[in-house]
Design an enzyme around this catalytic site. Structure first.
Site, PDB file in Angstrom:
ATOM      1  N   GLY A 135      -8.597   8.477   9.792  1.00 45.39           N
ATOM      2  CA  GLY A 135      -8.956   8.497  11.208  1.00 45.39           C
ATOM      3  C   GLY A 135     -10.083   9.445  11.582  1.00 45.39           C
ATOM      4  N   LYS A 186       0.873  -1.180   0.000  1.00 41.23           N
ATOM      5  CA  LYS A 186       0.000   0.000   0.000  1.00 41.23           C
ATOM      6  C   LYS A 186       0.903   1.221   0.000  1.00 41.23           C
ATOM      7  CE  LYS A 186      -3.005   2.707   3.023  1.00 41.23           C
ATOM      8  NZ  LYS A 186      -4.020   2.716   4.096  1.00 41.23           N
ATOM      9  N   ALA A 237      -9.786   4.759   4.092  1.00 41.30           N
ATOM     10  CA  ALA A 237      -9.642   5.874   5.043  1.00 41.30           C
ATOM     11  C   ALA A 237     -10.908   6.717   5.160  1.00 41.30           C
ATOM     12  CB  ALA A 237      -8.469   6.780   4.684  1.00 41.30           C
ATOM     13  N   GLY A 238     -11.193   7.091   6.388  1.00 44.65           N
ATOM     14  CA  GLY A 238     -12.290   8.004   6.658  1.00 44.65           C
ATOM     15  C   GLY A 238     -13.625   7.344   6.942  1.00 44.65           C
ATOM     16  N   ASN A 268      -9.720   0.944   9.440  1.00 46.32           N
ATOM     17  CA  ASN A 268      -8.964   0.548  10.628  1.00 46.32           C
ATOM     18  C   ASN A 268      -9.587   1.159  11.875  1.00 46.32           C
ATOM     19  OD1 ASN A 268      -7.046   0.172  12.702  1.00 46.32           O
ATOM     20  ND2 ASN A 268      -5.330   0.472  11.375  1.00 46.32           N
ATOM     21  N   THR A 269      -9.444   2.501  12.012  1.00 46.14           N
ATOM     22  CA  THR A 269      -9.863   3.164  13.243  1.00 46.14           C
ATOM     23  C   THR A 269     -11.343   2.956  13.556  1.00 46.14           C
ATOM     24  OG1 THR A 269      -8.212   4.832  12.700  1.00 46.14           O
ATOM     25  CG2 THR A 269      -9.694   5.335  14.513  1.00 46.14           C
TER      26      THR A 269
END
Lengths: 255, 67
Positions: free
Chosen positions: A157, A96, A183-184, A205-206
């Site tokens: 995040g 990535k 992301a996001g 992830n987050t």
């Protein structure tokens, strides 16, 4: 199936491995997510504190495809070095590409991302660049030969979901390689929305690791992705400006 | 022998002459460790026998959690 380069995956949910409360919760969350691709970062070992546990030791690595990132790189050259270190693990050949150009927004540097992707393709990597939702940049990355394009839904995040669904849709429509929204993502409906737009996958992830209950959220994200994908494949109805009754207008019983 | 390992200047006993010795000295997990010697990334299959010299700069990295 999600096909990236020579690899095929049943799951369209890619899961990051950062910031989980502990390895036990993380392991259960990974299992519940049914993700087959896990992302990692590459960092120095602490030589003065050996024997620190590593999440890779907690899972059966052969059941997963590892997707290391180049996080921490600010230039193409740094990203290439991190990618080569990751490959030297002998565990993977996917990378990535993540070249952050701004510490405040964590938005990717488009020029360095493009350069790094080109260099890594020449080195024979399976290249998945994390990019902004810029439509033309996505096209340029695809033209280079990238194996998938990973536009951000919103900054890393933030959990703000898809800020510009139109751009994401344009990227999906023009792309002949998989588009993975990365992301996001904040909630399962964000993941579903990405998939409804026609994304081939979602990387998050987050949203899971930072949830009150990461294990339940991992499962919820799995369903979000599944529902969104099924909805996309089923084909949505056109949006209309005026109502259209779903019950028959004829045959009313009148007193 | 004096070297720089992960940015730290370290003094190593005389018996540390190879990458294997170095990883053993610091009790590092060999499976997880990825080693770069003087900016050259070492192949995992052959790296353990790589010889070390005074003044070497070594990076030892691994996969950690990340998104």
């Amino acid at each position: 199936m999600l096909n990236i380069g020579p690899y095929s995956f049943k799951s369209r949910l890619l899961l990051g491995t950062g910031k989980f409360p502990n390895f036990d919760i993380q392991k259960e969350a990974v299992e519940k997510s049914e993700s087959e691709i896990l992302t990692f970062a590459v960092r120095r070992m602490n030589i003065f504190e050996p024997n620190q546990p590593n999440f890779l030791e907690k899972i059966d690595v052969k059941n997963y495809t590892l997707l290391p990132n180049t996080a921490g790189a600010k230039t193409a050259e740094e990203a290439v070095r991190i990618a080569k270190l990751a490959k030297a693990s002998g565990l993977c050949d996917m990378i990535k590409v993540e070249v952050i150009g701004c510490d405040k927004t964590l938005l990717p540097d488009p020029i360095e991302t493009l350069k790094a992707s080109e260099m890594l393709l020449e080195e024979g990597f399976i290249v998945l660049p994390y990019t902004s939702d810029d439509v033309l940049l996505a096209k340029r990355l695809e033209d280079l030969g990238c194996h998938a394009i990973m536009p951000g839904a919103s900054p890393i995040g933030t959990g703000l979901g898809i800020i510009n669904p139109l751009n994401i849709r344009y990227i999906i429509e023009q792309s002949s390689v998989p588009v993975i929204v990365d992301a996001g993502i904040g909630v399962p409906s964000d993941a579903a929305k990405a998939m409804e737009l026609g994304a081939d996958g979602v990387l998050l992830n987050t949203a899971v690791s930072g949830a009150n209950d990461p294990v339940r959220m991992a499962e919820a994200m799995k369903y979000g992705v599944l529902a969104g994908r099924a909805g996309f494949e089923a084909g949505r109805i056109p949006k209309k400006m005026h109502a259209a009754a779903s019950s028959p207008l004829e045959g009313m019983s009148v007193l | 022998m004096n070297m720089t390992v992960n940015g730290r200047d370290v003094q190593l006993p005389d018996h540390v002459t190879t990458v294997r010795d170095l990883l053993d000295h610091f009790k590092l997990n060999k499976e997880m460790a990825i080693v770069e010697l003087n900016q050259s990334i070492l192949d995992k299959t052959t790296r353990d026998d790589a010889a070390l010299s005074d003044g070497d700069r070594i990076e030892i990295v691994q996969f950690v959690g990340g998104g």
